[in-house]
Enzyme design. Structure first.
Site, PDB file in Angstrom:
ATOM      1  N   LYS A   1      -6.999   1.994  -2.694  1.00  0.00           N
ATOM      2  CA  LYS A   1      -6.548   1.418  -1.839  1.00  0.00           C
ATOM      3  C   LYS A   1      -6.961   1.917  -0.240  1.00  0.00           C
ATOM      4  CE  LYS A   1      -5.065  -1.872   0.950  1.00  0.00           C
ATOM      5  NZ  LYS A   1      -5.662  -2.929   1.532  1.00  0.00           N
TER       6      LYS A   1
ATOM      7  N   THR B   1       0.771  -1.046  -0.066  1.00  0.00           N
ATOM      8  CA  THR B   1      -0.032   0.126   0.013  1.00  0.00           C
ATOM      9  C   THR B   1       0.884   1.279  -0.170  1.00  0.00           C
ATOM     10  OG1 THR B   1      -1.731  -1.190   1.166  1.00  0.00           O
ATOM     11  CG2 THR B   1      -1.993   0.955   1.409  1.00  0.00           C
TER      12      THR B   1
ATOM     13  N   CYS C   1      -2.745  -2.264   8.901  1.00  0.00           N
ATOM     14  CA  CYS C   1      -3.377  -1.576   7.770  1.00  0.00           C
ATOM     15  C   CYS C   1      -4.214  -0.380   8.343  1.00  0.00           C
ATOM     16  CB  CYS C   1      -4.052  -2.553   7.005  1.00  0.00           C
ATOM     17  SG  CYS C   1      -2.938  -3.741   5.991  1.00  0.00           S
TER      18      CYS C   1
END
Ligand code: NAD
Length: 435
Positions: free
Chosen positions: A205, A121, A261
């Site tokens: 994302k 990411t 994340c």
């Protein structure tokens, strides 16, 4: 196809083994020599359901190899996936040092037609940055694409093999077609393969994770409000979820989100916004709300003991940031343990998979139990932080026998408060009236 995967963490190892399983020849590269040595011996260094079998089968078939040698992984590869970590820097922005170091180290080994794909990411503009950096290093244009990963730890293989969608960001249709061919075996049920610019793909994302985190922080704030208003969050959740505009997904209150994340991606998107002169008001609130939510269980426990935790024995069920993983990065359980230890409490913890990772952080300052019931021996209270299946229908009579105090602080709302009261527990869930 011949594939190189750089980084053998949760994303790289799953990507590499799933691509090998669909018939590609995959070489996974990592700088962590110990990890590679274990993988070469057939040991999978992380817990992810189904992964061990996939690694074993494809290694045996000769389609999946592991190395620390950059040239060996890159020189034949038609597609090179970058799957190294992009952790938060001190200001919340994504730290790309591992990614740049990989770009520098692979540059001279890349075949002229190779496609370099970011699965990590990465902030918007990183693909463009990689294009520039590779050109500066080797004096020619390189093909670079973005292909964010949406897998969930705990269901990573299923998510990779049956994705809701695949997003790719490319500058040419040829590169899009190469990636379409690679993903074709996973998209047989007509789930979409979405082609866009690298910038939109990189943005997608962050926006996906930021919206999911927003839903969690929203429902947590509402749950805290329910507790003070004699409302019940589960009733409210049902009341709103049946509205087809709202739905039920990601609207479960809890002890705060964690993992590698959501916390970092919310902060990184906020940092990108600030960098472009846009005030990230919602993102900042989502992050702050989550930091506060991670304190809720500790606050309730401290309040129950009149603010004095010294010598109190607290059992904790669940350490991983979610079930079916051993990952404890940013897990709410870590904040709770810190708080309890700082207050002088004794902590005994149990988690089916994550105790090794917590021991690496806290050592013997925490007790580790052989099973959930063993963690309760002599405990003044129990805190539930991760909703592992094992905790859903425990032997409540045995729990009562083993615990000194019959108090449960449930950060995942696993039980029915009335049933718990009838069973003789004092039960404190999130967004519900304590009983
Ligand atoms: N974990 C998830 O659920 C998830 C889901 C989607 C996207 N992502 C993104 O994927 C990326 C990787 O995440 P992860 O959880 O797999 O990370 P991880 O920390 O589990 O794995 C990263 C791996 O990269 C290796 N590495 C670091 N520097 C290297 C170098 N110079 N050369 C070779 N290897 C190197 C590390 O040794 C490690 O094995 C991150 O950007 C993350 O945001 C993660």
């Amino acid at each position: 196809m011949r594939i190189g995967v750089v980084g053998t963490g949760y994303v790289g190892l799953v990507t590499g083994s799933c691509l090998a399983d669909s018939g590609n020849s995959v070489t996974c590269l990592d700088i962590n020599a110990d990890k590679i040595a274990r993988l070469e011996r057939g040991e999978v260094p992380i817990y992810e359901p189904g992964l061990e079998e996939l690694v074993e089968r494809n290694s045996k078939a000769g389609r999946l190899k592991f190395t620390t040698d950059t040239a060996a992984a890159i020189r034949d590869a038609e597609v090179v996936f970058l799957a190294v970590g992009t952790p938060p820097a001190a200001d919340g922005s994504a730290d790309l040092s591992a990614l740049w170091s990989v770009v520098d180290s692979i540059a001279s080994h890349l075949r002229p037609e190779a496609v370099v794909v970011t699965k990590s990411t990465v902030p918007v503009g990183t693909c463009a940055g990689i294009e520039r950096r590779l050109k500066a290093a080797i004096g020619r244009d390189c093909r670079v694409a973005s292909n964010p990963e949406f897998l969930k730890e705990g269901a990573a293989i299923e998510d990779f093999q049956k994705p809701d969608r695949v997003v790719v960001g490319v500058r040419s249709s040829e590169v899009g077609d190469i990636l379409r061919t690679l993903y074709a075996p996973f998209l047989r049920t007509e789930n979409p393969f979405l082609v866009m610019s690298p910038e939109s793909s990189e943005m997608t994302k962050y926006v996906a994770n930021a919206l999911l985190a927003t839903k969690i922080s929203f429902i947590n704030e509402v749950a805290n409000l329910c507790e003070r208003m004699e409302a019940d969050i589960d009733d409210v959740r049902r009341g709103i979820g049946h509205d087809s505009r709202i739905g039920f997904a990601f609207l479960f209150p809890g002890a705060g989100y964690g993992g590698s994340c959501f916390p970092k991606d919310v902060q990184a998107l906020a940092a990108m916004a600030r960098d472009k002169g846009v005030a990230p008001r919602i993102l900042a609130a989502v992050h702050d709300t989550n930091l506060a939510q991670k304190k809720v269980l500790g606050d309730k426990i401290a309040a129950w003991f009149g603010g004095d935790l010294v010598g109190k024995h607290v059992a904790i069920w669940g350490l991983a940031f979610k079930p079916r993983t051993d990952d404890v990065r940013d897990a709410p359980a870590l904040d709770l343990i810190e708080r309890l230890l700082a207050g002088g409490a004794l902590v005994t913890a149990y988690d089916p998979e994550a105790m090794g990772n917590v021991r690496a952080l806290f050592g013997d300052r925490v007790g580790y139990a052989a099973g959930p019931l063993e963690a309760l021996d002599g405990a003044d209270c129990l805190a539930i932080v991760t909703e592992w299946g094992d905790f859903r229908r425990p032997d409540f009579d045995e729990m009562r026998r083993r615990m000194k105090g019959r108090v449960i602080f449930d950060g995942r709302n696993l039980y029915d408060p009335r049933e718990m009261r009838d069973r003789g527990f004092s039960y404190h869930a999130i967004g519900k009236q304590p009983v």
